[in-house]
Write an enzyme that holds these catalytic residues in place. Structure first.
Site, PDB file in Angstrom:
ATOM      1  N   ASP A 270     -39.524 -15.990  64.989  1.00 55.59           N
ATOM      2  CA  ASP A 270     -38.434 -16.193  64.021  1.00 55.59           C
ATOM      3  C   ASP A 270     -38.913 -16.750  62.689  1.00 55.59           C
ATOM      4  O   ASP A 270     -38.180 -17.446  61.999  1.00 55.59           O
ATOM      5  CB  ASP A 270     -37.383 -17.145  64.625  1.00 55.59           C
ATOM      6  CG  ASP A 270     -37.960 -18.520  64.932  1.00 55.59           C
ATOM      7  OD1 ASP A 270     -39.201 -18.661  64.925  1.00 55.59           O
ATOM      8  OD2 ASP A 270     -37.183 -19.449  65.177  1.00 55.59           O
TER       9      ASP A 270
ATOM     10  N   GLY B 285     -43.520 -26.571  69.039  1.00 57.08           N
ATOM     11  CA  GLY B 285     -43.698 -25.965  70.366  1.00 57.08           C
ATOM     12  C   GLY B 285     -44.966 -25.136  70.399  1.00 57.08           C
ATOM     13  O   GLY B 285     -45.187 -24.315  69.510  1.00 57.08           O
TER      14      GLY B 285
ATOM     15  N   ARG C 257     -43.732 -32.881  68.249  1.00 56.54           N
ATOM     16  CA  ARG C 257     -42.672 -32.797  67.240  1.00 56.54           C
ATOM     17  C   ARG C 257     -42.582 -34.215  66.683  1.00 56.54           C
ATOM     18  O   ARG C 257     -42.480 -35.168  67.445  1.00 56.54           O
ATOM     19  CB  ARG C 257     -41.361 -32.362  67.891  1.00 56.54           C
ATOM     20  CG  ARG C 257     -41.454 -30.999  68.590  1.00 56.54           C
ATOM     21  CD  ARG C 257     -40.092 -30.456  68.915  1.00 56.54           C
ATOM     22  NE  ARG C 257     -40.136 -29.334  69.845  1.00 56.54           N
ATOM     23  CZ  ARG C 257     -40.259 -28.051  69.496  1.00 56.54           C
ATOM     24  NH1 ARG C 257     -40.364 -27.738  68.222  1.00 56.54           N
ATOM     25  NH2 ARG C 257     -40.266 -27.089  70.392  1.00 56.54           N
TER      26      ARG C 257
ATOM     27  N   GLY D 293     -35.099 -19.309  73.033  1.00 53.98           N
ATOM     28  CA  GLY D 293     -34.613 -18.798  71.756  1.00 53.98           C
ATOM     29  C   GLY D 293     -33.311 -19.498  71.397  1.00 53.98           C
ATOM     30  O   GLY D 293     -32.239 -19.027  71.750  1.00 53.98           O
ATOM     31  N   ARG D 294     -33.446 -20.646  70.754  1.00 52.37           N
ATOM     32  CA  ARG D 294     -32.251 -21.420  70.371  1.00 52.37           C
ATOM     33  C   ARG D 294     -31.501 -20.745  69.245  1.00 52.37           C
ATOM     34  O   ARG D 294     -30.287 -20.658  69.237  1.00 52.37           O
ATOM     35  CB  ARG D 294     -32.665 -22.835  69.927  1.00 52.37           C
ATOM     36  CG  ARG D 294     -32.741 -23.822  71.044  1.00 52.37           C
ATOM     37  CD  ARG D 294     -33.102 -25.168  70.508  1.00 52.37           C
ATOM     38  NE  ARG D 294     -34.369 -25.150  69.780  1.00 52.37           N
ATOM     39  CZ  ARG D 294     -35.259 -26.125  69.798  1.00 52.37           C
ATOM     40  NH1 ARG D 294     -35.010 -27.203  70.477  1.00 52.37           N
ATOM     41  NH2 ARG D 294     -36.378 -26.058  69.124  1.00 52.37           N
TER      42      ARG D 294
ATOM     43  N   GLU E 160     -31.087 -18.678  75.306  1.00 48.88           N
ATOM     44  CA  GLU E 160     -30.541 -20.036  75.491  1.00 48.88           C
ATOM     45  C   GLU E 160     -29.605 -20.453  74.351  1.00 48.88           C
ATOM     46  O   GLU E 160     -28.733 -21.298  74.539  1.00 48.88           O
ATOM     47  CB  GLU E 160     -31.677 -21.057  75.631  1.00 48.88           C
ATOM     48  CG  GLU E 160     -32.533 -21.155  74.375  1.00 48.88           C
ATOM     49  CD  GLU E 160     -33.656 -22.179  74.471  1.00 48.88           C
ATOM     50  OE1 GLU E 160     -33.559 -23.122  75.269  1.00 48.88           O
ATOM     51  OE2 GLU E 160     -34.632 -22.019  73.700  1.00 48.88           O
TER      52      GLU E 160
ATOM     53  N   ASP F 134     -41.025 -17.727  69.473  1.00 46.27           N
ATOM     54  CA  ASP F 134     -39.682 -17.273  69.094  1.00 46.27           C
ATOM     55  C   ASP F 134     -39.642 -16.042  68.172  1.00 46.27           C
ATOM     56  O   ASP F 134     -38.608 -15.402  68.048  1.00 46.27           O
ATOM     57  CB  ASP F 134     -38.921 -18.401  68.395  1.00 46.27           C
ATOM     58  CG  ASP F 134     -38.590 -19.540  69.351  1.00 46.27           C
ATOM     59  OD1 ASP F 134     -38.725 -19.338  70.572  1.00 46.27           O
ATOM     60  OD2 ASP F 134     -38.211 -20.628  68.874  1.00 46.27           O
TER      61      ASP F 134
ATOM     62  N   ARG G  29     -59.680 -21.359  66.744  1.00 52.25           N
ATOM     63  CA  ARG G  29     -61.071 -20.856  66.792  1.00 52.25           C
ATOM     64  C   ARG G  29     -61.399 -20.083  65.512  1.00 52.25           C
ATOM     65  O   ARG G  29     -62.462 -20.263  64.907  1.00 52.25           O
ATOM     66  CB  ARG G  29     -61.233 -19.958  68.015  1.00 52.25           C
ATOM     67  CG  ARG G  29     -62.551 -19.233  68.106  1.00 52.25           C
ATOM     68  CD  ARG G  29     -62.555 -18.369  69.364  1.00 52.25           C
ATOM     69  NE  ARG G  29     -63.766 -17.590  69.508  1.00 52.25           N
ATOM     70  CZ  ARG G  29     -63.934 -16.376  68.965  1.00 52.25           C
ATOM     71  NH1 ARG G  29     -62.981 -15.842  68.229  1.00 52.25           N
ATOM     72  NH2 ARG G  29     -65.069 -15.719  69.161  1.00 52.25           N
TER      73      ARG G  29
ATOM     74  N   ASP H 179     -41.248 -23.034  62.182  1.00 55.30           N
ATOM     75  CA  ASP H 179     -40.435 -23.422  61.040  1.00 55.30           C
ATOM     76  C   ASP H 179     -40.602 -24.885  60.620  1.00 55.30           C
ATOM     77  O   ASP H 179     -40.883 -25.196  59.453  1.00 55.30           O
ATOM     78  CB  ASP H 179     -38.980 -23.157  61.462  1.00 55.30           C
ATOM     79  CG  ASP H 179     -38.056 -23.192  60.292  1.00 55.30           C
ATOM     80  OD1 ASP H 179     -38.118 -22.247  59.504  1.00 55.30           O
ATOM     81  OD2 ASP H 179     -37.282 -24.161  60.184  1.00 55.30           O
TER      82      ASP H 179
ATOM     83  N   ARG I 267     -27.355  -7.796  93.898  1.00 55.10           N
ATOM     84  CA  ARG I 267     -26.840  -8.939  93.137  1.00 55.10           C
ATOM     85  C   ARG I 267     -26.871  -8.704  91.625  1.00 55.10           C
ATOM     86  O   ARG I 267     -27.619  -7.866  91.119  1.00 55.10           O
ATOM     87  CB  ARG I 267     -27.702 -10.174  93.432  1.00 55.10           C
ATOM     88  CG  ARG I 267     -27.343 -10.818  94.740  1.00 55.10           C
ATOM     89  CD  ARG I 267     -28.298 -11.926  95.079  1.00 55.10           C
ATOM     90  NE  ARG I 267     -27.819 -12.657  96.235  1.00 55.10           N
ATOM     91  CZ  ARG I 267     -28.597 -13.364  97.036  1.00 55.10           C
ATOM     92  NH1 ARG I 267     -29.881 -13.450  96.825  1.00 55.10           N
ATOM     93  NH2 ARG I 267     -28.085 -14.002  98.054  1.00 55.10           N
TER      94      ARG I 267
ATOM     95  N   THR J 291     -45.500 -19.456  67.183  1.00 53.42           N
ATOM     96  CA  THR J 291     -44.312 -19.788  67.967  1.00 53.42           C
ATOM     97  C   THR J 291     -43.954 -18.572  68.811  1.00 53.42           C
ATOM     98  O   THR J 291     -44.121 -17.431  68.356  1.00 53.42           O
ATOM     99  CB  THR J 291     -43.111 -20.171  67.085  1.00 53.42           C
ATOM    100  OG1 THR J 291     -41.929 -20.168  67.900  1.00 53.42           O
ATOM    101  CG2 THR J 291     -42.877 -19.215  65.932  1.00 53.42           C
TER     102      THR J 291
ATOM    103  N   GLN K 228     -42.507 -19.597  79.785  1.00 53.09           N
ATOM    104  CA  GLN K 228     -42.649 -18.644  78.679  1.00 53.09           C
ATOM    105  C   GLN K 228     -43.641 -19.132  77.615  1.00 53.09           C
ATOM    106  O   GLN K 228     -44.086 -18.354  76.777  1.00 53.09           O
ATOM    107  CB  GLN K 228     -41.288 -18.412  77.997  1.00 53.09           C
ATOM    108  CG  GLN K 228     -40.281 -17.744  78.895  1.00 53.09           C
ATOM    109  CD  GLN K 228     -38.849 -17.939  78.419  1.00 53.09           C
ATOM    110  OE1 GLN K 228     -38.333 -17.135  77.685  1.00 53.09           O
ATOM    111  NE2 GLN K 228     -38.210 -19.021  78.822  1.00 53.09           N
ATOM    112  N   ARG K 229     -43.927 -20.419  77.614  1.00 52.38           N
ATOM    113  CA  ARG K 229     -44.815 -20.951  76.564  1.00 52.38           C
ATOM    114  C   ARG K 229     -46.285 -21.002  76.985  1.00 52.38           C
ATOM    115  O   ARG K 229     -47.153 -21.304  76.156  1.00 52.38           O
ATOM    116  CB  ARG K 229     -44.323 -22.343  76.172  1.00 52.38           C
ATOM    117  CG  ARG K 229     -43.042 -22.323  75.349  1.00 52.38           C
ATOM    118  CD  ARG K 229     -43.239 -22.929  73.982  1.00 52.38           C
ATOM    119  NE  ARG K 229     -43.598 -24.302  74.062  1.00 52.38           N
ATOM    120  CZ  ARG K 229     -42.745 -25.325  73.927  1.00 52.38           C
ATOM    121  NH1 ARG K 229     -41.474 -25.076  73.690  1.00 52.38           N
ATOM    122  NH2 ARG K 229     -43.157 -26.544  74.003  1.00 52.38           N
TER     123      ARG K 229
END
Ligand code: F6P
Length: 319
Positions: free
Chosen positions: A129, A11, A72, A170-171, A222, A127, A21, A103, A162, A125, A251-252
């Site tokens: 992580d 990703g 990927r 974030g899996r 997520e 994430d 660069r 990862d 509301r 990434t 977000q990416r």
């Protein structure tokens, strides 16, 4: 080492261009030729490899995405795929490879190193992580994107009184949800590392409502469940007017923040140095604002942990 390659994989994340660069310019600074591998490991297998010059990376430091493209690649998980990659690198006279990604990308880099082809990893990434670094390239930009969205959603949430459920990426890791939830003043933050109790969330929502709160913001990673699914659960236990916003791939993208550009520049440059020092098989990172490097083996042996103090604080501040 006379010729180095660089690729981006997995990703994409804002700041990958700044890292490319840095790799290119640092290599040329040391009189080393630098080749770009286009399209991640898939491009490596097919030999989509071109020489890069100083000017090839001009005007990209502020751009999101990656000029080298990303993918990927299932085939690269196999020994045959990896061997094809090594053949292509040898065909182009390349002696070392900088891999910018997460990862999965590091696993490819580790496999190549074990087969005798030295690689250096750069954590790219959103994430956050990757072990061996406190921050990954793109995390800060993604956070700012999410916070901007939360602020805007808060306006309309207040007008209509509301409850909003905002699903973020974030899996497996809750860093985006936690940091953005804290910075965005969310009442509830759901992350994959920590379970939740819907009755407790109900109590919290009702308490807020009773003391006159005009809206509620719930940030859900997520990896916990989809925002739509969680909204169903909230509707089952309350009669609050609920809406869902899934932020998704927004977000990416986007121009990297100053933090991500500086991080990418430092880490990309250090990765080149590592290869020139003959230290393949390591990933660069930042710890307490110092640039460090960690063996791939160690990166995979450590378990990514959420910042528990930050999680506790987020709960204390959202009573
Ligand atoms: O790993 C980065 C990431 O953005 C995750 O947060 C997300 O779950 C995943 O990639 C989405 O991947 P894809 O773009 O392949 O659907």
């Amino acid at each position: 080492m006379k010729r180095i390659g660089v690729l981006t994989s997995g990703g994409d994340s804002p700041g990958m261009n700044a890292a490319v660069r840095a790799v290119v310019r640092k290599a040329i600074f040391h009189n080393v030729e630098i080749y770009g591998v286009y399209g991640g490991y898939a491009g490596l297998i097919s030999g989509n490899i071109k020489k890069l010059e100083l000017g090839s990376v001009g005007d990209i430091i502020h751009r999101g995405g990656t000029m080298l493209y990303s993918a990927r690649c299932e085939e690269f998980k196999t020994k045959e795929g990896q061997q094809k990659g090594i053949e292509q690198l040898k065909k182009h006279g390349i002696d070392g490879l900088v891999v910018i990604g997460g990862d999965g990308s590091y696993r490819g880099a580790k496999a190549l190193t074990e087969q005798g082809f030295p690689c250096a990893g750069v954590p790219g990434t959103i994430d956050n992580d990757i072990n061996g670094t406190q921050y990954t390239i793109g995390f800060d930009t993604a956070l700012n994107t999410v916070i901007d969205a939360i602020d805007k959603i808060r306006d309309t949430a207040t007008s209509h009184e509301r409850t909003f459920i905002i699903e973020v990426m974030g899996r497996d890791a809750g860093d985006i949800a936690l940091w953005a939830g804290l910075a965005g003043g969310a009442e509830t933050i759901l992350i994959p590392e920590v379970g939740y109790d819907i009755q407790e969330i109900k109590t919290r929502l009702i308490k807020g409502h009773e003391r006159g709160k005009k809206h509620s913001i719930i940030v859900v990673a997520e990896g916990v469940c989809s925002g739509v699914e969680f909204a169903k659960q909230v509707k089952e236990v309350t009669d609050f007017d609920t809406r869902v916003s899934v932020l998704g791939h927004i977000q990416r993208g986007g121009s990297p923040t100053a933090f991500d550009r500086v991080l990418a520049s430092r880490l990309g440059a250090r990765a080149v140095e590592l290869l020139l020092e003959g230290k393949g098989g390591r990933a660069v990172g930042v710890q307490n604002n110092n640039v460090v490097d960690t063996h791939f083996e160690e990166v995979f042996n450590m378990k990514h942990e959420i910042d528990t103090d930050l999680y506790k604080l987020s709960q204390e501040l959202s009573i």
